[in-house]
Motif scaffolding. Structure first.
Motif, PDB file in Angstrom:
ATOM      1  N   TYR A  78     -18.536   6.698  71.970  1.00 59.89           N
ATOM      2  CA  TYR A  78     -18.674   8.180  72.438  1.00 59.89           C
ATOM      3  C   TYR A  78     -20.024   8.543  71.762  1.00 59.89           C
ATOM      4  O   TYR A  78     -20.645   7.697  70.877  1.00 59.89           O
TER       5      TYR A  78
ATOM      6  N   ARG B  47     -10.897  13.253  69.777  1.00 62.56           N
ATOM      7  CA  ARG B  47     -11.697  12.007  70.081  1.00 62.56           C
ATOM      8  C   ARG B  47     -13.079  11.994  70.419  1.00 62.56           C
ATOM      9  O   ARG B  47     -13.473  13.182  70.783  1.00 62.56           O
ATOM     10  N   GLY B  48     -14.025  11.141  69.970  1.00 60.42           N
ATOM     11  CA  GLY B  48     -15.299  11.104  70.053  1.00 60.42           C
ATOM     12  C   GLY B  48     -16.008  12.094  69.160  1.00 60.42           C
ATOM     13  O   GLY B  48     -17.156  12.096  69.116  1.00 60.42           O
ATOM     14  N   LEU B  49     -15.387  12.575  68.154  1.00 63.38           N
ATOM     15  CA  LEU B  49     -15.933  13.585  67.308  1.00 63.38           C
ATOM     16  C   LEU B  49     -15.624  12.873  65.738  1.00 63.38           C
ATOM     17  O   LEU B  49     -14.892  12.371  65.296  1.00 63.38           O
TER      18      LEU B  49
ATOM     19  N   ARG C 278     -21.337  10.746  69.837  1.00 63.04           N
ATOM     20  CA  ARG C 278     -21.692  10.760  68.354  1.00 63.04           C
ATOM     21  C   ARG C 278     -21.726   9.378  67.602  1.00 63.04           C
ATOM     22  O   ARG C 278     -22.145   9.496  66.468  1.00 63.04           O
TER      23      ARG C 278
ATOM     24  N   PRO D  85     -19.434  15.391  74.378  1.00 60.34           N
ATOM     25  CA  PRO D  85     -18.950  14.552  73.213  1.00 60.34           C
ATOM     26  C   PRO D  85     -17.742  14.113  73.185  1.00 60.34           C
ATOM     27  O   PRO D  85     -17.418  13.113  72.578  1.00 60.34           O
ATOM     28  N   HIS D  86     -16.622  14.717  73.935  1.00 63.37           N
ATOM     29  CA  HIS D  86     -15.285  14.188  74.204  1.00 63.37           C
ATOM     30  C   HIS D  86     -15.157  12.995  75.238  1.00 63.37           C
ATOM     31  O   HIS D  86     -14.008  12.612  75.483  1.00 63.37           O
TER      32      HIS D  86
ATOM     33  N   PRO E  64     -11.395  20.879  77.125  1.00 56.86           N
ATOM     34  CA  PRO E  64     -10.882  19.697  76.253  1.00 56.86           C
ATOM     35  C   PRO E  64     -11.702  20.071  74.928  1.00 56.86           C
ATOM     36  O   PRO E  64     -11.171  19.641  73.793  1.00 56.86           O
ATOM     37  N   GLN E  65     -12.852  20.606  74.822  1.00 50.77           N
ATOM     38  CA  GLN E  65     -13.617  20.863  73.645  1.00 50.77           C
ATOM     39  C   GLN E  65     -13.476  22.081  72.929  1.00 50.77           C
ATOM     40  O   GLN E  65     -13.303  22.334  71.729  1.00 50.77           O
TER      41      GLN E  65
ATOM     42  N   ILE F 190     -15.042  19.912  81.066  1.00 44.12           N
ATOM     43  CA  ILE F 190     -15.819  19.925  80.029  1.00 44.12           C
ATOM     44  C   ILE F 190     -15.614  20.954  79.000  1.00 44.12           C
ATOM     45  O   ILE F 190     -15.497  20.582  77.802  1.00 44.12           O
TER      46      ILE F 190
END
Lengths: 318, 255
Positions: free
Chosen positions: B148, A284-286, B150, B105-106, A207-208, A204
């Motif tokens: 994801y 990723r995912g942002l 977001r 978020p990832h 990676p962030q 958690i």
């Protein structure tokens, strides 16, 4: 007054109106001026025989230079890998709930950031003068194994160790900053879900945290590529030392400095490209787009050129 | 303690320095019941909720879930605080839905839902992924498993967060102002999911300002003010015929 009428006329005619873009003669003039300056600089580089381009060509891929480049890469890789490994440990110590661990980590960062790298390297190089033997055994008790310091820490190890220990202090702060940048709600959510502590950190938080660690780490790696040149004081055959050896023999100083400069440019370019992909991976995912829009535009331009080789080349004003 | 109450809160006190946030709270929730906690901000609602899953440590009193203390082990007259590992294990019996969703978020929506059951409860991946698909369908997001967070609206994110909490198969689900961070038009979709859960027999404690939701869904409404539960009872009694002036004053302001 007459406003409604005007409005009606405008809507009726609007289909026939064309948009004329504003002209920017100033942009063309400054662009042209810079182009001339660039051409002058290029000309000065190429036509002045003092730059010794043939000698540059001769030595650029010379085996001794290539070996030196390889050694520089090795030193950088070792320094960064060990530096960030130790730096991560230090960062976790600094963030831990054990006060002594946190203080020790703080003290380490304080010490190794405060003493110049070149001094640290000389200390490691001269370690054998301080401690002739290194022993492993019970603390303050009997030793099971003793090794001569000279045998354990040769010049190469001393250089790699010196770079890594110095790097670790900076890496620790970068990693710590990365962890602090993660929203505390993330850890709270992980704790509320009962996710085990180690997993909270690795899956958690880390990676962030990487999103802010990677750009700073990229700086550090590129800094270290060039920073390895200070180990020339230990007479180790990295790139900078090697070109000095060659120009001391041949007297072609400028040409050899150019050879070194070109290789440093190549190495940092490769690293910058690598950084782009690593950042994209951790983005990723942002929603925020990746680091360098210029890079993407370049890639797109290249792709277009490959698809239609005749058309994409000119690139008129936009 | 018996199995009569799923959540049993007795005489709970909590201070931040000189500030007493909880001043002797008693709350009991039977299995399958929905309790809605209302009250002005700063009254201790969120602190109580976070105390129930030990995100906040309480100073006095005790909180038990299905007869088990969350953060402590009892021997004789003493409560020994548990090791973090054991607290984490016991927390998996309690679902928690945050005001700000706190999705990872990832990770994709599916990974958000499956992470804790796999890593904390060590349940087999196949089973957990099947459950995740089922839960996402239940909250109306079956098509979003690979998105994801977001990329989703606030309402969708909160529904994912609910699915994530349910994936642990918790004994009770705690909601900390689940609709307060949402745009008004997205509140409804989240409340619908919560109503469906309540009808399905999930034990829930909900801190909210949605009085309409309390009226429709709650078995018990508890009004909190200044660190105490001032009154509690069935919605019609507390919301329509409150006994205390403070409850009346609060309801007068929010209704």
């Amino acid at each position: 007054m007459t406003a409604p009428v005007v409005l009606e006329e405008t809507t009726a005619e609007s289909a026939a109106l064309t948009v004329v873009r504003a002209r920017h003669p100033g942009r063309w003039i400054t662009g042209a001026a810079v182009a001339v300056l660039l051409a002058m600089a290029g000309n000065a580089l190429v036509t002045n025989p003092a730059w010794d381009w043939p000698v540059v060509g001769e030595y650029l891929f010379h085996p001794s230079v290539l070996h030196a480049v390889l050694f520089t890469v090795e030193l950088t890789a070792l320094g960064i890998a060990l530096g960030f490994l130790l730096g991560t440990v230090l960062a976790l110590m600094r963030l831990s709930r054990v006060p002594l661990l946190a203080s020790v980590a703080w003290g380490y960062v304080w010490l190794f950031r405060s003493v110049p790298l070149i001094l640290q390297l000389l200390f490691w190089y001269n370690l054998a003068a301080l401690y002739k033997q290194i022993s492993f055994g019970v603390p303050f008790g009997p030793a099971f194994l003793s090794v001569g310091t000279m045998d354990l820490i040769g010049p190469v190890t001393a250089a790699a160790l010196g770079l890594a220990l110095h790097q670790a202090a900076y890496a620790a702060e970068i990693v710590r900053g990365g962890f602090l940048s993660v929203d505390p709600g993330q850890l709270e959510a992980a704790a509320a879900l009962g996710i085990p502590r180690a997993r909270q950190i690795l899956r958690i938080q880390l990676p962030q945290a990487m999103r802010s660690i990677v750009p700073a780490a990229g700086n550090e790696i590129i800094g270290l590529v060039k920073g390895t040149s200070v180990v020339y004081i230990m007479a180790l055959p990295e790139l900078f030392y090697q070109v000095q050896v060659i120009y001391n023999r041949t007297g072609r100083v400028i040409a050899m400095l150019l050879v070194a400069a070109i290789w440093y440019l190549v190495l940092t370019t490769v690293l910058s490209v690598g950084q782009y992909y690593v950042e994209r991976r951790f983005g990723r995912g942002l929603a925020r787009p990746g680091p360098s829009a210029r890079m993407r535009r370049l890639r797109r331009a290249l792709a277009v050129r490959r698809a239609a080789p005749r058309r994409g080349g000119e690139g008129g004003p936009r | 303690m018996s199995g009569e109450f799923m959540v049993d809160v007795r005489g709970v006190h909590k201070s931040y320095g000189p500030l007493e946030v909880l001043r002797g709270v008693d709350l009991r929730v039977r299995p399958g019941e929905v309790t809605v906690i209302i009250g002005p901000s700063g009254s201790g609602k969120s602190t109580l909720l976070r105390g129930i899953n030990h995100l906040e440590k309480i100073d006095r009193g005790y909180i038990a879930i299905d007869g088990e203390f969350v953060g402590y082990r009892r021997s004789g007259n003493r409560l020994h605080e548990l090791k973090e590992r054991e607290i984490l294990r016991r927390r998996t019996h309690i679902g928690f839905v945050f005001q700000n969703f706190n999705l990872f978020p990832h990770l994709t929506v599916r990974q958000n839902v499956t992470e804790a059951p796999i890593s904390a409860q060590r349940r087999p991946r196949d089973e957990v992924e099947a459950l995740a698909a089922e839960l996402l369908e239940q909250v109306g997001l079956s098509g979003k498993a690979d998105a994801y967070p977001r990329q989703l609206s606030g309402g969708q994110q909160q529904r994912v967060a609910i699915a994530r909490a349910l994936a642990l198969r918790p004994k009770v689900v705690l909601f900390d102002e689940p609709t307060s961070a949402l745009d008004p038009e997205l509140v409804g979709e989240v409340l619908e999911v919560m109503k469906a859960l309540a009808r399905g027999g999930t034990t829930m404690i909900v801190v909210t300002h949605e009085i309409g939701f309390a009226r429709e869904v709650a078995d018990t409404v508890a009004f909190m003010d200044a660190g105490r539960i001032v009154e509690q009872g069935p919605p019609p009694r507390v919301l329509d015929r409150p006994e205390h002036d403070r409850t009346r004053a609060f309801l007068g302001r929010v209704l």
